[in-house]
Design an enzyme around this catalytic site. Structure first.
Site, PDB file in Angstrom:
ATOM      1  N   ASN A  49       0.835  -1.196   0.000  1.00 30.28           N
ATOM      2  CA  ASN A  49       0.000   0.000   0.000  1.00 30.28           C
ATOM      3  C   ASN A  49       0.872   1.248   0.000  1.00 30.28           C
ATOM      4  O   ASN A  49       1.954   1.278   0.596  1.00 30.28           O
ATOM      5  CB  ASN A  49      -1.035   0.007   1.137  1.00 30.28           C
ATOM      6  CG  ASN A  49      -0.483  -0.267   2.514  1.00 30.28           C
ATOM      7  OD1 ASN A  49       0.587  -0.865   2.668  1.00 30.28           O
ATOM      8  ND2 ASN A  49      -1.206   0.162   3.525  1.00 30.28           N
ATOM      9  N   GLU A 104       0.341   5.215   0.690  1.00 28.02           N
ATOM     10  CA  GLU A 104      -0.600   6.222   1.182  1.00 28.02           C
ATOM     11  C   GLU A 104      -0.239   7.607   0.651  1.00 28.02           C
ATOM     12  O   GLU A 104       0.824   7.808   0.065  1.00 28.02           O
ATOM     13  CB  GLU A 104      -0.630   6.180   2.718  1.00 28.02           C
ATOM     14  CG  GLU A 104      -1.123   4.830   3.216  1.00 28.02           C
ATOM     15  CD  GLU A 104      -1.345   4.757   4.717  1.00 28.02           C
ATOM     16  OE1 GLU A 104      -0.840   5.635   5.447  1.00 28.02           O
ATOM     17  OE2 GLU A 104      -2.027   3.805   5.145  1.00 28.02           O
ATOM     18  N   CYS A 108      -4.150   0.646  -2.494  1.00 26.35           N
ATOM     19  CA  CYS A 108      -4.020  -0.579  -1.691  1.00 26.35           C
ATOM     20  C   CYS A 108      -2.973  -1.523  -2.305  1.00 26.35           C
ATOM     21  O   CYS A 108      -2.704  -1.498  -3.514  1.00 26.35           O
ATOM     22  CB  CYS A 108      -5.346  -1.327  -1.628  1.00 26.35           C
ATOM     23  SG  CYS A 108      -6.634  -0.513  -0.676  1.00 26.35           S
ATOM     24  N   GLU A 120      -3.129  -4.771  -2.826  1.00 22.50           N
ATOM     25  CA  GLU A 120      -3.645  -5.768  -3.771  1.00 22.50           C
ATOM     26  C   GLU A 120      -3.778  -5.167  -5.165  1.00 22.50           C
ATOM     27  O   GLU A 120      -3.422  -5.796  -6.162  1.00 22.50           O
ATOM     28  CB  GLU A 120      -5.021  -6.283  -3.318  1.00 22.50           C
ATOM     29  CG  GLU A 120      -5.021  -6.998  -1.979  1.00 22.50           C
ATOM     30  CD  GLU A 120      -5.213  -6.067  -0.788  1.00 22.50           C
ATOM     31  OE1 GLU A 120      -4.819  -4.872  -0.872  1.00 22.50           O
ATOM     32  OE2 GLU A 120      -5.747  -6.526   0.227  1.00 22.50           O
ATOM     33  N   CYS A 148     -10.057  -5.226   0.891  1.00 18.96           N
ATOM     34  CA  CYS A 148     -11.241  -4.355   0.890  1.00 18.96           C
ATOM     35  C   CYS A 148     -12.096  -4.639  -0.344  1.00 18.96           C
ATOM     36  O   CYS A 148     -11.661  -5.318  -1.288  1.00 18.96           O
ATOM     37  CB  CYS A 148     -10.824  -2.890   0.937  1.00 18.96           C
ATOM     38  SG  CYS A 148     -10.213  -2.240  -0.639  1.00 18.96           S
ATOM     39  N   CYS A 199     -10.623  -3.719  -3.775  1.00 17.29           N
ATOM     40  CA  CYS A 199      -9.585  -4.657  -4.217  1.00 17.29           C
ATOM     41  C   CYS A 199     -10.200  -5.985  -4.653  1.00 17.29           C
ATOM     42  O   CYS A 199      -9.740  -6.596  -5.628  1.00 17.29           O
ATOM     43  CB  CYS A 199      -8.557  -4.875  -3.109  1.00 17.29           C
ATOM     44  SG  CYS A 199      -7.469  -3.442  -2.938  1.00 17.29           S
TER      45      CYS A 199
HETATM   46  N1  THU Z   1      -5.350  -1.313   2.556  1.00 14.87           N
HETATM   47  C1  THU Z   1      -4.795  -2.171   1.654  1.00 14.87           C
HETATM   48  O1  THU Z   1      -3.642  -2.011   1.236  1.00 14.87           O
HETATM   49  N2  THU Z   1      -5.557  -3.207   1.214  1.00 14.87           N
HETATM   50  C2  THU Z   1      -6.838  -3.444   1.602  1.00 14.87           C
HETATM   51  O2  THU Z   1      -7.477  -4.321   1.063  1.00 14.87           O
HETATM   52  C3  THU Z   1      -7.413  -2.657   2.690  1.00 14.87           C
HETATM   53  C4  THU Z   1      -6.683  -1.434   3.079  1.00 14.87           C
HETATM   54  C5  THU Z   1      -4.534  -0.179   3.048  1.00 14.87           C
HETATM   55  C6  THU Z   1      -5.021   1.180   2.642  1.00 14.87           C
HETATM   56  C7  THU Z   1      -4.431   2.046   3.732  1.00 14.87           C
HETATM   57  O3  THU Z   1      -3.096   2.364   3.359  1.00 14.87           O
HETATM   58  C8  THU Z   1      -4.397   1.146   4.945  1.00 14.87           C
HETATM   59  O4  THU Z   1      -4.513  -0.181   4.461  1.00 14.87           O
HETATM   60  C9  THU Z   1      -5.487   1.411   5.960  1.00 14.87           C
HETATM   61  O5  THU Z   1      -6.726   1.432   5.358  1.00 14.87           O
END
Ligand code: THU
Length: 143
Positions: A42, A44, A53, A55, A84, A87
């Site tokens: 991920n 940000e 994200c 995935e 999520c 994804c």
């Molecule tokens: N996140 C992911 O990388 N994958 C997911 O399927 C759920 C959330 C990340 C996004 C953000 O950087 C952190 O997790 C918190 O939401």
């Protein structure tokens, strides 16, 4: 393929996660139709909605390297959380059938849960629905 290589790639990807805002690092790895492994973490952003994200990053890498079909997915987080909804939708786009794709969710304590993508997203929105729409994309456009 034994899933240990896929899980190891996801774990390594998690090390690269850029998470100054949430502190929730995620690593993902997808295995493609040629048994190649593509990883993502991920990333940000100060504009939170611009966060990507792990995935979806892994899937984007797969596509950029010519992969078009996901055989399996591993996701590593502190707590073994599942991908999520956004994804899951992107994973479904490149699943031959969602019933065929295993999603291995691994926690840093080593515990894991394995789901079928179809268990996590039982009613995926698929391209055939778009193709049925008058004026929408045709099957011949999807090659
Ligand atoms: N996140 C992911 O990388 N994958 C997911 O399927 C759920 C959330 C990340 C996004 C953000 O950087 C952190 O997790 C918190 O939401």
């Amino acid at each position: 393929m034994d899933n240990s290589e896929l899980v190891a790639a996801a774990k390594a990807a998690r090390e690269a996660a850029y998470t100054p805002y949430s502190g929730y690092a995620v690593g993902a790895a997808v295995q493609d139709e040629r048994n190649r492994i593509h990883r993502g973490c991920n990333v940000e952003n100060a504009s939170f909605g611009a966060t990507i994200c792990a995935e979806r990053n892994a899937v984007a890498s797969m596509v950029a390297h010519g992969g078009r079909s996901i055989a399996a997915v591993a996701v590593v987080t502190a707590d073994g959380g599942v991908p999520c909804g956004m994804c899951l939708q992107v994973l479904a786009e490149f699943a031959p059938a969602t019933e065929q794709v295993e999603v291995i969710c691994v926690a840093m304590d080593g515990s894991s849960r394995t789901f079928k993508l179809s268990d996590l997203l039982p009613h995926a929105f698929r391209s055939d629905a778009v193709a049925r729409t008058p004026g929408g994309v045709q099957g011949s456009d999807l090659t």
